[in-house]
Design a protein around this motif. Structure first.
Motif, short mmCIF file in Angstrom:
data_model
loop_
_atom_site.label_atom_id
_atom_site.label_comp_id
_atom_site.label_asym_id
_atom_site.label_seq_id
_atom_site.Cartn_x
_atom_site.Cartn_y
_atom_site.Cartn_z
N MET A 20 0.83 -1.21 0.00
CA MET A 20 0.00 0.00 0.00
C MET A 20 0.86 1.26 0.00
O MET A 20 0.56 2.24 -0.70
CB MET A 20 -0.94 -0.02 1.21
CG MET A 20 -2.07 -1.02 1.08
SD MET A 20 -3.30 -0.90 2.41
CE MET A 20 -2.46 -1.81 3.70
N VAL A 21 1.93 1.23 0.78
CA VAL A 21 2.82 2.39 0.84
C VAL A 21 3.53 2.61 -0.49
O VAL A 21 3.69 3.75 -0.95
CB VAL A 21 3.85 2.22 1.98
CG1 VAL A 21 4.95 3.25 1.88
CG2 VAL A 21 3.15 2.32 3.34
N LEU A 22 3.92 1.52 -1.13
CA LEU A 22 4.60 1.63 -2.42
C LEU A 22 3.66 2.22 -3.47
O LEU A 22 4.05 3.10 -4.26
CB LEU A 22 5.09 0.25 -2.86
CG LEU A 22 6.14 0.21 -3.98
CD1 LEU A 22 7.39 0.99 -3.57
CD2 LEU A 22 6.49 -1.23 -4.31
N TYR A 23 2.41 1.76 -3.49
CA TYR A 23 1.42 2.32 -4.41
C TYR A 23 1.18 3.79 -4.12
O TYR A 23 1.14 4.63 -5.04
CB TYR A 23 0.10 1.55 -4.29
CG TYR A 23 -1.05 2.21 -5.01
CD1 TYR A 23 -1.16 2.13 -6.40
CD2 TYR A 23 -2.02 2.92 -4.30
CE1 TYR A 23 -2.22 2.75 -7.06
CE2 TYR A 23 -3.07 3.54 -4.95
CZ TYR A 23 -3.17 3.46 -6.33
OH TYR A 23 -4.20 4.07 -6.98
N ALA A 24 1.05 4.13 -2.84
CA ALA A 24 0.81 5.53 -2.47
C ALA A 24 2.00 6.41 -2.80
O ALA A 24 1.85 7.56 -3.20
CB ALA A 24 0.49 5.61 -0.98
#
Length: 330
Positions: A20-24
């Motif tokens: 999720m952090v990588l996508y964000a």
């Protein structure tokens, strides 16, 4: 051992959080490059819609990131019986070279995640996304650390070997060994006590000044961070021995165990929450003059300052009570 619920939960949550952090972060990079609130372009409209989704996703992810620190410590403590020589989480963390670096990295990402949540909360109070770029810049700084933490955590758990004879806390937190822990233990106890109470008093005074006047916000944040570091060192130096009632037992992890009423979790929660809230005051200081935040930001900072003051007062009260009423008299 790998299939213990705590380890599985940490593995699954870290992978999900990293994803999720990588996508964000990828979306955040686009926002940093193309965001223009005064533009009515299709790109701007798409970014505005996307930021709602990203903020929601990353908000939940970072809340789990905060919780993962305490879950990891609890899990490390719960698996110590599997290792010869381990008496608490120290033994589990010392099984391989990844344990203690992972704890330090988790504390860093805990603080960064908390600061991002504070920044995001303040940004949502403005009608024109006033903090959109600062919060995504912070996210880009935080992302490689969270990814690194996921990798190191995997190395730590996959590298656990029950046949390894590990060191107990008694041999690590002593003046006879080399390292930061031994230097803290060797430091004069009276000097450490003075430093602790001076740091707490300084941060509390500055907190009251900020709460009443709105001034000294940066000074308060620095004082809170200093008090956080000094307090952790003080737990090792002298606070812990009054809980154990043993002048030679300086372990900062044994107070997490049932024998001591799990009091360590409360103490560390108070320290981290108080430190995070105080640092949040300083983080928001540069944005006080933004028109859309002028009304909301002072109130947010006051709540943060009050939270920090309350947590630190409670921590100091618990430590002082134990020192006064412990059967150990130094």
């Amino acid at each position: 051992m790998f299939f213990k619920p705590g380890i599985l939960a940490l593995f699954i949550s870290s992978i999900l959080i990293s994803g999720m952090v990588l996508y964000a972060a990828f979306a955040g990079a686009q926002i940093l490059r193309y965001w223009d609130i005064n533009s009515g372009s299709e790109t701007q409209l798409r970014l505005e819609r996307k930021t709602y989704l990203i903020s929601t996703i990353i908000g939940y992810a970072l809340v789990f990131q905060l919780l993962s620190l305490f879950l990891f410590i609890y899990t490390a403590d719960s698996i110590h019986p599997f290792f010869t020589g381990a008496m608490c989480a120290v033994g589990s963390l010392n099984v391989n070279q990844w344990g203690f670096p992972l704890v330090m990295l988790k504390i860093i990402t805990f603080l960064l995640a908390g600061l991002w949540l504070i920044l995001n909360f303040a940004d949502n109070r403005g009608y024109d996304y006033p903090l959109i770029k600062p919060k995504y810049l912070l996210l880009l700084v935080m992302t490689p650390l969270i990814l690194t933490e996921t990798i190191i955590q995997a190395k730590y758990f996959l590298g656990l070997n029950p046949e390894v004879i590990t060191s107990c806390c008694g041999s690590l937190f002593t003046a006879d060994t080399k390292g930061v822990a031994s230097e803290i233990v060797s430091f004069p106890r009276l000097v450490m006590e003075i430093l602790f109470y001076a740091a707490m008093a300084g941060s509390l005074v500055l907190g009251v000044v900020f709460y009443r006047t709105g001034a000294m916000g940066y000074g308060f944040a620095v004082a809170v961070l200093a008090a956080l570091v000094i307090s952790i060192a003080s737990i090792i130096s002298f606070i812990s021995i009054y809980f154990y009632e043993l002048p030679t037992h300086h372990c900062p992890f044994c107070i997490l165990q049932k024998e001591y009423g799990y009091i360590g979790y409360l103490l560390y929660l108070l320290l981290l929450a108080g430190g995070l809230a105080g640092m949040g005051v300083g983080l928001l200081m540069p944005f006080r003059q933004i028109p859309s935040l002028k009304a909301a930001l002072p109130a947010i900072q006051k709540h943060l300052a009050l939270t920090s003051i309350s947590c630190y007062l409670f921590f100091t009260a618990i430590a002082t009570y134990q020192i006064i009423f412990s059967n150990l008299k130094m």
